[in-house]
Write an enzyme that holds these catalytic residues in place. Structure first.
Site, PDB file in Angstrom:
ATOM      1  N   GLY A 234       0.705  -1.178   0.171  1.00  0.00           N
ATOM      2  CA  GLY A 234      -0.066   0.029  -0.026  1.00  0.00           C
ATOM      3  C   GLY A 234       0.869   1.360  -0.083  1.00  0.00           C
ATOM      4  O   GLY A 234       2.121   1.360   0.003  1.00  0.00           O
ATOM      5  N   ASP A 365      13.367  -2.369  14.337  1.00  0.00           N
ATOM      6  CA  ASP A 365      13.996  -2.140  13.190  1.00  0.00           C
ATOM      7  C   ASP A 365      14.688  -0.849  12.900  1.00  0.00           C
ATOM      8  O   ASP A 365      14.290   0.016  11.992  1.00  0.00           O
ATOM      9  CB  ASP A 365      12.697  -2.140  12.074  1.00  0.00           C
TER      10      ASP A 365
END
Length: 861
Positions: A234, A365
């Site tokens: 997306g 992350d």
């Protein structure tokens, strides 16, 4: 690294490789087919063709999407239907490919496609859609963004090419094509939105689907103002709506999740990851430096997360603007000043991470693209974005995947973030940490370099070494070199590494290299076998007869890259001729001639400039007047395009979305106007006609128009969000062309620009080691220009580049090797790997050795 490179990192930890290599296959990939049917393999696809059916060149095709869970069932149902009804069908050969082609960073236009069927006409199209709807309708599968969805899925349709035909797009890229009614080839648009060629009439039975697609969701009051980023999962957008409390306009970041799409390697889709991110943000509500959750909603079947915008630019962008070694190099005072700022930033990030841990959350992350720096008048603030991979401290989760070099092997929970903080500290001073993904033992050599460059305190150095050292290491044939590299003897080691990597039993590639090899067929100069064999010839080493035979065999088949020098037939022909196979080379040139006649690309890499230079070379080498005449005609076509004033795919306009809006131009030797400049100079030498000198001046001027003056006194190509000094696109290649032009004719603009172009080659830090877009190219150009009486290049700068090549050096089975694009995989090709480094270093040590094929002589005869 190229945005879609993740797809080519799934099969091999050392080299980029096709995702279809190895793994389980669907039963239909090898099951018996009815008499007369043909089965072919086309990369990841299995193609089944019925007897006696002639497909048109283009038309409406049907795509079937699937998830990893239902792909085997759908392949079975659809293939059986196609075999029973005589319809050509292709499908991904195995379940691992279904996952690979629907990962978050898989190509968006093809995301979710598992099967394709090719009806011969509109009547058969209707039968395919209605028949398959009965078989598979309503089963889950991602929307295919390029297509029109049929009823409730997983069937989709689009109009496009049935066979591979090619043309040059307005941006200069060679792309798949379809034909207008008059036969003119135009790009087969594969944008991630359904588009229809203007001359194609929609069959009546598709009208309802088209009308349904046009109905907008009127309940969503967010209004998108800018697209920041896209993935197969997306988009990420800036959006706003009138504040419901009446206090004005509220701006947010809107993050989109598509169902069944943008999968993680564990199989979680974008919706699941978005919901997880929302849960993590709720736990961090009110924490400064973290996006605040505003809304979660569903529209048109997609999930959306609205959150406040964290101010600032990415740490990557901050580094590019502030690192003192980017460019000619900062003073000791500049480095000391930067060290203080960098450590202050590191401490602020560490403090923010500690506050996350206190809330019970591991970020998971941490890397420069997920850290934002707001360096404003009120002081420095840092923030974190992208909490998809966050987890609970209490869960002690290990890291599944992450940014190259930042993954904490063998560590879990909060230690994952602390490991990434240590790597980040090293990255702030020497941003080559992606090498650690290939060779974890490269940590100590990199820390040593950073300590020497920035005089880092011993305590900090010790913390980096201990914090960034992995807890577990998988055995690998790649390691840090055992000691300092002696380049005078290391050239043979580079050749040995190339030989050790060869795969002559494969038909798609001979040597591992850049992912471009899988698009262009693995045989070309830039990223295939021809470039590697050329480098071996120039180095003076023997060419393996099996490797020579491999190239000859590929030359007898279709050249997937087209007719060009860098990526197609003329590059292969050039090397075949040097190897003594002149008849085969000339035959390949003749077979490529129709494509040359249609070519619209003007560049050295894939277009008419490189083709013309090879025609000129072959004409002179074999005394062929017909080839000289062909070279002149090619030059005249390039000159006409130059004089048209059009962008010709080089003067690229800004893009429309995200970073693409600042994509910059293609000025430079391999993709810019400097390639045509060299062709014109070659024709000047061959014919003595002054018109070619004038054309060369105009071409160089067009490239200089694409340059901008930088504050450090250099002249570099305008790369949009950065400036570029490199060989492929950048000022280094333009400097070579300017010097060659000045050797033949006086040109005021070239003379005025040459010193600033040369100075751009002096950067102390270069992110990549390669020939086309890295330090090897700057080394080779500097070494060549150091021999010129017209250029002001200090030979000490050449030696500096040569010494710093060691920063990137690795060992493959004990042989000196270099990483390719992004530094997370090794490469052996000319453009991005060992072959190009071999050419550059060999040329720097011996000025008689060329570093690139078909460069015009620096001094005219």
């Amino acid at each position: 690294m190229k945005p879609l490179a993740e797809l080519y990192t799934l099969s091999d930890r050392i080299f980029f490789d096709a995702p279809e290599v190895g793994g389980e296959t669907f039963a239909e990939a090898s099951a018996p087919v009815p008499p007369g049917w043909e089965r072919d393999r086309n990369g990841p696809w299995v193609v089944l063709r019925p007897p006696g059916v002639e497909l048109p060149d283009q038309g409406w095709k049907v795509h079937v999407s699937a998830t990893p869970d239902n792909a085997a069932e759908l392949v079975g149902l659809v293939v059986r239907w196609a075999l029973a009804h005589g319809t050509t069908v292709k499908f991904l050969s195995g379940p691992a490919l279904v996952l690979a082609h629907n990962l978050k960073y898989a190509p968006r236009p093809s995301g979710g496609k598992v099967l394709a069927l090719y009806p011969c006409d509109d009547d058969q199209l209707r039968r395919v859609l209605t028949g398959l709807q009965h078989e598979v309708g309503g089963r889950p599968g991602p929307r295919v963004l390029t297509d029109l969805r049929w009823e409730d899925g997983p069937l989709h349709v689009r109009y496009g090419g049935f066979r591979s035909r090619w043309c040059t797009a307005p941006d200069g890229e060679r792309v798949l094509a379809i034909a207008r009614p008059d036969g003119t080839l135009v790009p087969d648009e594969r944008r991630p939105v359904f588009t229809l060629p203007e001359w194609v009439e929609v069959p009546e039975f598709l009208r309802e689907a088209l009308d349904r697609r046009a109905v907008a969701d009127t309940e969503v009051d967010w209004r998108v103002t800018e697209a920041l980023h896209f993935s197969n999962g997306g988009g990420v957008y800036l959006a706003h709506r009138p504040d419901r409390a009446g206090a004005g306009v509220q701006e947010v970041v809107l993050k989109e999740g598509r169902p069944h799409a943008g999968l993680s390697r564990s199989g979680a889709d974008a919706v699941a990851r978005l919901d997880h991110e929302a849960a993590m943000l709720r736990l961090l509500d009110g924490l400064d430096g973290v996006p605040q959750l505003v809304d979660v909603f569903t529209a048109a079947g997609h999930r959306f997360l609205a959150m406040t915008r964290v101010p600032g630019r990415t740490l990557q962008a901050w580094m590019a603007l502030n690192h003192p070694l980017i460019g000619p190099g900062g003073s000791a005072a500049d480095r000391a000043r930067y060290t203080g700022r960098a450590l202050d930033l590191r401490d602020r990030v560490a403090d923010l991470v500690a506050r996350l841990h206190a809330r019970g959350v591991v970020f998971g992350d941490l890397h420069p693209a997920n850290i934002l720096v707001d360096d404003g008048p009120d002081g420095v603030r840092v923030g974190l974005v992208d909490f998809e991979n966050a987890s609970l401290v209490a869960d002690g989760r290990r890291q599944e995947m992450g940014h190259a070099g930042f993954v904490a092997l063998g560590k879990a929970g909060a230690e994952v973030d602390r490991h990434a903080l240590a790597v980040l500290t090293l990255w702030l001073f020497l941003p080559l940490t992606s090498l650690l993904a290939l060779a974890p033992d490269k940590l100590d050599p990199l820390v040593d370099v950073a300590q020497e460059l920035f005089d880092l305190p011993p305590g900090l150095v010790a913390d980096i070494r201990s914090g960034a050292r992995p807890a577990a290491v998988t055995p690998s044939p790649v390691s840090a070199p055992p000691g300092p590299v002696d380049w005078s003897v290391a050239l043979d080691s580079l050749v040995d590494a190339i030989a050790a990597s060869a795969t002559p039993w494969r038909t798609d590639r001979l040597f591992p290299g850049d992912i471009e090899a899988f698009r262009t067929g693995g045989a070309g100069l830039a990223h295939g076998a021809a470039g590697v064999l050329w480098a071996q010839l120039v180095h003076g080493g023997p060419v393996d007869p099996d490797h020579e035979d491999w190239l000859r065999a590929r030359a007898r088949g279709p050249m997937l890259g087209g007719p060009g020098l860098g990526d197609g037939a003329h590059g292969v022909a050039h090397v075949l001729d040097l190897l003594g196979h002149t008849g085969e080379a000339m035959d390949l040139v003749r077979r490529a001639a129709p494509e040359v006649d249609r070519a619209g690309d003007l560049t050295w890499l894939g277009g008419l400039a490189g083709i013309g230079l090879n025609q000129l070379h072959l004409a002179q080498r074999h005394d062929e007047p017909a080839l000289l005449a062909a070279a002149v005609r090619t030059g005249e076509r390039v000159a006409a395009a130059l004089d048209s004033g059009g962008p010709c795919g080089i003067d690229r306009p800004p893009g429309a979305l995200g970073r693409a809006r600042d994509a910059g131009t293609h000025g430079g030797l391999l993709r810019g106007w400097s390639g045509p400049c060299l062709l014109f100079l070659g024709l000047l030498d061959a014919t003595g006609e002054d018109r070619w000198a004038r054309a060369a001046s105009r071409a160089l001027g067009r490239d200089l128009d694409l340059c901008v003056a930088v504050a450090d006194g250099t002249l570099q190509v305008d790369g949009g969000f950065r400036t570029l000094p490199y060989l492929e696109v950048g000022s280094a290649g333009i400097a070579l062309a300017a010097d060659a032009l000045l050797a033949r004719t006086d040109d005021d603009r070239a003379r005025a620009a040459l010193d600033a172009l040369c100075a751009a080659c002096d950067s102390e830090f270069v992110a990549e080691p390669n020939l086309f877009f890295g330090r090897a190219g700057l080394l080779a150009v500097s070494a060549r220009l150091a021999q010129s009486a017209r250029a002001n290049v200090d030979s000490a700068k050449v030696m500096g580049h040569l010494a710093r090549m060691e920063w990137h050096s690795l060992a493959f089975h004990g042989h000196v090797s270099f990483p390719g694009d992004g530094c997370s995989r090794l490469s052996m090709d000319m453009g991005t790997g060992n072959a190009g480094v071999l050419c550059a270093i060999g040329s720097a040590l011996d000025a008689k050795r060329p570093f690139l094929p078909l460069m015009v002589d620096p001094e005219p005869c």
